[in-house]
Design a protein around this motif. Structure first.
Motif, PDB file in Angstrom:
ATOM      1  N   VAL A 107       0.845  -1.192   0.000  1.00 19.06           N
ATOM      2  CA  VAL A 107       0.000   0.000   0.000  1.00 19.06           C
ATOM      3  C   VAL A 107       0.886   1.249   0.000  1.00 19.06           C
ATOM      4  CG1 VAL A 107      -1.750   1.332   1.246  1.00 19.06           C
ATOM      5  CG2 VAL A 107      -1.916  -1.168   1.174  1.00 19.06           C
ATOM      6  N   GLN A 108       1.844   1.295   0.948  1.00 20.48           N
ATOM      7  CA  GLN A 108       2.681   2.490   1.091  1.00 20.48           C
ATOM      8  C   GLN A 108       4.034   2.312   0.419  1.00 20.48           C
ATOM      9  OE1 GLN A 108       2.950   3.962   5.160  1.00 20.48           O
ATOM     10  NE2 GLN A 108       1.308   2.552   5.725  1.00 20.48           N
ATOM     11  N   VAL A 109       4.586   3.418  -0.109  1.00 21.00           N
ATOM     12  CA  VAL A 109       5.869   3.351  -0.823  1.00 21.00           C
ATOM     13  C   VAL A 109       7.004   2.878   0.081  1.00 21.00           C
ATOM     14  CG1 VAL A 109       6.456   5.821  -0.517  1.00 21.00           C
ATOM     15  CG2 VAL A 109       7.442   4.524  -2.417  1.00 21.00           C
ATOM     16  N   ALA A 110       6.992   3.292   1.338  1.00 21.03           N
ATOM     17  CA  ALA A 110       8.095   2.918   2.228  1.00 21.03           C
ATOM     18  C   ALA A 110       8.050   1.433   2.588  1.00 21.03           C
ATOM     19  CB  ALA A 110       8.052   3.764   3.502  1.00 21.03           C
ATOM     20  N   MET A 111       6.828   0.874   2.599  1.00 20.39           N
ATOM     21  CA  MET A 111       6.658  -0.528   2.992  1.00 20.39           C
ATOM     22  C   MET A 111       6.144  -1.319   1.808  1.00 20.39           C
ATOM     23  SD  MET A 111       5.141   0.476   6.633  1.00 20.39           S
ATOM     24  CE  MET A 111       6.020   1.811   7.428  1.00 20.39           C
ATOM     25  N   ASN A 112       7.075  -1.544   0.875  1.00 22.31           N
ATOM     26  CA  ASN A 112       6.663  -2.140  -0.395  1.00 22.31           C
ATOM     27  C   ASN A 112       7.124  -3.596  -0.560  1.00 22.31           C
ATOM     28  OD1 ASN A 112       9.340  -1.580  -0.783  1.00 22.31           O
ATOM     29  ND2 ASN A 112       9.058  -0.158  -2.471  1.00 22.31           N
ATOM     30  N   VAL A 113       7.218  -4.282   0.569  1.00 19.64           N
ATOM     31  CA  VAL A 113       7.339  -5.748   0.634  1.00 19.64           C
ATOM     32  C   VAL A 113       8.695  -6.332   0.222  1.00 19.64           C
ATOM     33  CG1 VAL A 113       6.248  -7.980   0.062  1.00 19.64           C
ATOM     34  CG2 VAL A 113       4.840  -5.893   0.160  1.00 19.64           C
ATOM     35  N   ILE A 114       9.264  -5.829  -0.878  1.00 20.69           N
ATOM     36  CA  ILE A 114      10.435  -6.520  -1.435  1.00 20.69           C
ATOM     37  C   ILE A 114      11.435  -5.550  -2.038  1.00 20.69           C
ATOM     38  CG2 ILE A 114       9.184  -6.907  -3.622  1.00 20.69           C
ATOM     39  CD1 ILE A 114      10.734  -9.632  -3.814  1.00 20.69           C
ATOM     40  N   HIS A 115      12.720  -5.904  -1.936  1.00 21.72           N
ATOM     41  CA  HIS A 115      13.790  -5.213  -2.636  1.00 21.72           C
ATOM     42  C   HIS A 115      14.333  -6.128  -3.725  1.00 21.72           C
ATOM     43  CE1 HIS A 115      17.541  -3.093  -3.497  1.00 21.72           C
ATOM     44  NE2 HIS A 115      18.076  -4.308  -3.551  1.00 21.72           N
ATOM     45  N   GLY A 116      14.715  -5.552  -4.852  1.00 23.30           N
ATOM     46  CA  GLY A 116      15.383  -6.322  -5.897  1.00 23.30           C
ATOM     47  C   GLY A 116      16.440  -5.482  -6.581  1.00 23.30           C
ATOM     48  N   SER A 117      17.601  -6.065  -6.860  1.00 22.03           N
ATOM     49  CA  SER A 117      18.676  -5.351  -7.555  1.00 22.03           C
ATOM     50  C   SER A 117      18.173  -4.818  -8.893  1.00 22.03           C
ATOM     51  CB  SER A 117      19.858  -6.292  -7.824  1.00 22.03           C
ATOM     52  OG  SER A 117      20.254  -6.950  -6.655  1.00 22.03           O
ATOM     53  N   ASP A 118      18.709  -3.642  -9.288  1.00 24.35           N
ATOM     54  CA  ASP A 118      18.200  -3.020 -10.522  1.00 24.35           C
ATOM     55  C   ASP A 118      19.154  -3.102 -11.711  1.00 24.35           C
ATOM     56  OD1 ASP A 118      20.101  -1.157  -9.819  1.00 24.35           O
ATOM     57  OD2 ASP A 118      18.668   0.464  -9.407  1.00 24.35           O
ATOM     58  N   SER A 119      20.337  -3.707 -11.531  1.00 26.22           N
ATOM     59  CA  SER A 119      21.305  -3.829 -12.637  1.00 26.22           C
ATOM     60  C   SER A 119      22.310  -4.913 -12.273  1.00 26.22           C
ATOM     61  CB  SER A 119      22.047  -2.497 -12.831  1.00 26.22           C
ATOM     62  OG  SER A 119      22.862  -2.245 -11.698  1.00 26.22           O
ATOM     63  N   PRO A 120      23.083  -5.390 -13.257  1.00 27.15           N
ATOM     64  CA  PRO A 120      24.121  -6.384 -12.940  1.00 27.15           C
ATOM     65  C   PRO A 120      25.129  -5.859 -11.916  1.00 27.15           C
ATOM     66  CG  PRO A 120      23.732  -6.330 -15.308  1.00 27.15           C
ATOM     67  CD  PRO A 120      22.943  -5.188 -14.711  1.00 27.15           C
ATOM     68  N   GLU A 121      25.452  -4.555 -12.002  1.00 28.36           N
ATOM     69  CA  GLU A 121      26.415  -3.969 -11.061  1.00 28.36           C
ATOM     70  C   GLU A 121      25.843  -3.951  -9.647  1.00 28.36           C
ATOM     71  OE1 GLU A 121      25.433  -2.465 -14.013  1.00 28.36           O
ATOM     72  OE2 GLU A 121      27.213  -3.272 -15.011  1.00 28.36           O
ATOM     73  N   SER A 122      24.577  -3.529  -9.500  1.00 27.11           N
ATOM     74  CA  SER A 122      24.010  -3.490  -8.145  1.00 27.11           C
ATOM     75  C   SER A 122      23.781  -4.908  -7.630  1.00 27.11           C
ATOM     76  CB  SER A 122      22.748  -2.626  -8.066  1.00 27.11           C
ATOM     77  OG  SER A 122      21.722  -3.137  -8.849  1.00 27.11           O
ATOM     78  N   ALA A 123      23.462  -5.854  -8.501  1.00 28.36           N
ATOM     79  CA  ALA A 123      23.289  -7.246  -8.054  1.00 28.36           C
ATOM     80  C   ALA A 123      24.597  -7.775  -7.469  1.00 28.36           C
ATOM     81  CB  ALA A 123      22.821  -8.123  -9.214  1.00 28.36           C
ATOM     82  N   ALA A 124      25.700  -7.569  -8.164  1.00 21.49           N
ATOM     83  CA  ALA A 124      26.999  -8.058  -7.678  1.00 21.49           C
ATOM     84  C   ALA A 124      27.350  -7.389  -6.352  1.00 21.49           C
ATOM     85  CB  ALA A 124      28.082  -7.780  -8.723  1.00 21.49           C
ATOM     86  N   ARG A 125      27.121  -6.093  -6.284  1.00 17.53           N
ATOM     87  CA  ARG A 125      27.430  -5.340  -5.067  1.00 17.53           C
ATOM     88  C   ARG A 125      26.583  -5.817  -3.878  1.00 17.53           C
ATOM     89  NH1 ARG A 125      26.511  -0.568  -2.070  1.00 17.53           N
ATOM     90  NH2 ARG A 125      24.366  -0.435  -2.810  1.00 17.53           N
ATOM     91  N   GLU A 126      25.265  -5.936  -4.120  1.00 15.42           N
ATOM     92  CA  GLU A 126      24.343  -6.286  -3.030  1.00 15.42           C
ATOM     93  C   GLU A 126      24.535  -7.743  -2.577  1.00 15.42           C
ATOM     94  OE1 GLU A 126      20.599  -5.085  -4.720  1.00 15.42           O
ATOM     95  OE2 GLU A 126      21.133  -2.961  -4.599  1.00 15.42           O
ATOM     96  N   ILE A 127      24.767  -8.651  -3.507  1.00 15.06           N
ATOM     97  CA  ILE A 127      25.000 -10.052  -3.127  1.00 15.06           C
ATOM     98  C   ILE A 127      26.207 -10.119  -2.191  1.00 15.06           C
ATOM     99  CG2 ILE A 127      25.752 -12.320  -3.977  1.00 15.06           C
ATOM    100  CD1 ILE A 127      23.997 -11.725  -6.515  1.00 15.06           C
ATOM    101  N   SER A 128      27.259  -9.360  -2.519  1.00 17.02           N
ATOM    102  CA  SER A 128      28.477  -9.424  -1.698  1.00 17.02           C
ATOM    103  C   SER A 128      28.300  -8.743  -0.338  1.00 17.02           C
ATOM    104  CB  SER A 128      29.675  -8.843  -2.454  1.00 17.02           C
ATOM    105  OG  SER A 128      29.552  -7.441  -2.536  1.00 17.02           O
ATOM    106  N   ILE A 129      27.334  -7.838  -0.217  1.00 18.44           N
ATOM    107  CA  ILE A 129      27.060  -7.212   1.084  1.00 18.44           C
ATOM    108  C   ILE A 129      26.396  -8.221   2.027  1.00 18.44           C
ATOM    109  CG2 ILE A 129      25.603  -5.488   2.276  1.00 18.44           C
ATOM    110  CD1 ILE A 129      26.007  -3.642  -0.150  1.00 18.44           C
ATOM    111  N   PHE A 130      25.494  -9.037   1.485  1.00 21.37           N
ATOM    112  CA  PHE A 130      24.658  -9.882   2.345  1.00 21.37           C
ATOM    113  C   PHE A 130      25.078 -11.347   2.421  1.00 21.37           C
ATOM    114  CE2 PHE A 130      22.008  -6.184   1.495  1.00 21.37           C
ATOM    115  CZ  PHE A 130      21.461  -5.936   2.746  1.00 21.37           C
ATOM    116  N   PHE A 131      25.867 -11.824   1.460  1.00 24.89           N
ATOM    117  CA  PHE A 131      26.225 -13.247   1.444  1.00 24.89           C
ATOM    118  C   PHE A 131      27.723 -13.449   1.233  1.00 24.89           C
ATOM    119  CE2 PHE A 131      21.717 -13.400   0.447  1.00 24.89           C
ATOM    120  CZ  PHE A 131      21.284 -14.527   1.127  1.00 24.89           C
ATOM    121  N   THR A 132      28.252 -14.516   1.859  1.00 25.45           N
ATOM    122  CA  THR A 132      29.613 -14.961   1.551  1.00 25.45           C
ATOM    123  C   THR A 132      29.509 -15.984   0.418  1.00 25.45           C
ATOM    124  OG1 THR A 132      29.497 -16.833   3.071  1.00 25.45           O
ATOM    125  CG2 THR A 132      30.257 -14.731   3.994  1.00 25.45           C
TER     126      THR A 132
END
Ligand code: DAT
Ligand code: MG
Length: 147
Positions: A107-132
């Motif tokens: 319903v609200q923009v701040a509480m929108n259930v899910i995050h997803g990477s928006d590019s190959p660069e952000s995917a690589a960056r975000e995966i390395s932040i959260f997972f070994t």
């Protein structure tokens, strides 16, 4: 094979939507390579959302994402980064099409259930932040040539 970082936010976890969201990506045909329920530290949240540092909602965003456990995931598949974004729907659930995760559950923009990477660069960056590397599983499914 492409990988993306998806995260069910605290609102999605507390509304019991983990199974529903995971199920959509499973049924679509993507492969889950890593997942964990975790509480994000303020420092990790600020790193993850660094691109929004100057935005007026940054403080609220960090407070929200650290307010309770999130379900962090890495998914693999052909074009999974952009297809997952399509399945999530627009950032503001008010603009998200029915049938998308945010369109169906947010319903609200701040509480929108899910995050997803928006590019190959952000995917690589975000995966390395959260997972070994050790937390990620590489495996082939017998049906992988069909989906
Ligand atoms: P997305 O999550 O679709 O990639 P984004 O990267 O632009 O969207 O913003 C990150 C998150 O910040 C978003 O999921 C929810 C929050 N957000 C975005 N715009 C906002 C706004 N105007 N007010 C409050 N929160 C906002
Ligand atoms: Mg974003």
């Amino acid at each position: 094979m492409e990988r993306t970082y998806l995260m069910i936010k605290p609102d999605g976890v507390q509304r019991n939507l983990i199974g529903e969201v995971v199920s959509r990506f499973e049924k679509k045909g993507f492969t889950l390579v890593g997942a964990k329920l975790m509480t994000v530290s303020k420092e990790t949240a600020e790193t993850h959302y660094a691109e929004h540092k100057e935005r007026p909602f940054f403080g609220e965003l960090v407070d929200f994402i650290t307010s309770g456990p999130v379900f962090a995931m890495v998914w693999e598949g052909e074009n999974v980064i952009s297809t997952a974004r399509t399945m999530m729907g627009a950032t503001n659930p008010a603009d998200a099409a029915p049938g998308t995760i945010r369109g169906d559950y947010g319903v609200q923009v701040a509480m929108n259930v899910i995050h997803g990477s928006d590019s190959p660069e952000s995917a690589a960056r975000e995966i390395s932040i959260f997972f070994t590397e050790e937390e990620l599983n590489s495996y082939d499914k017998t049906i992988s040539k069909w989906v």
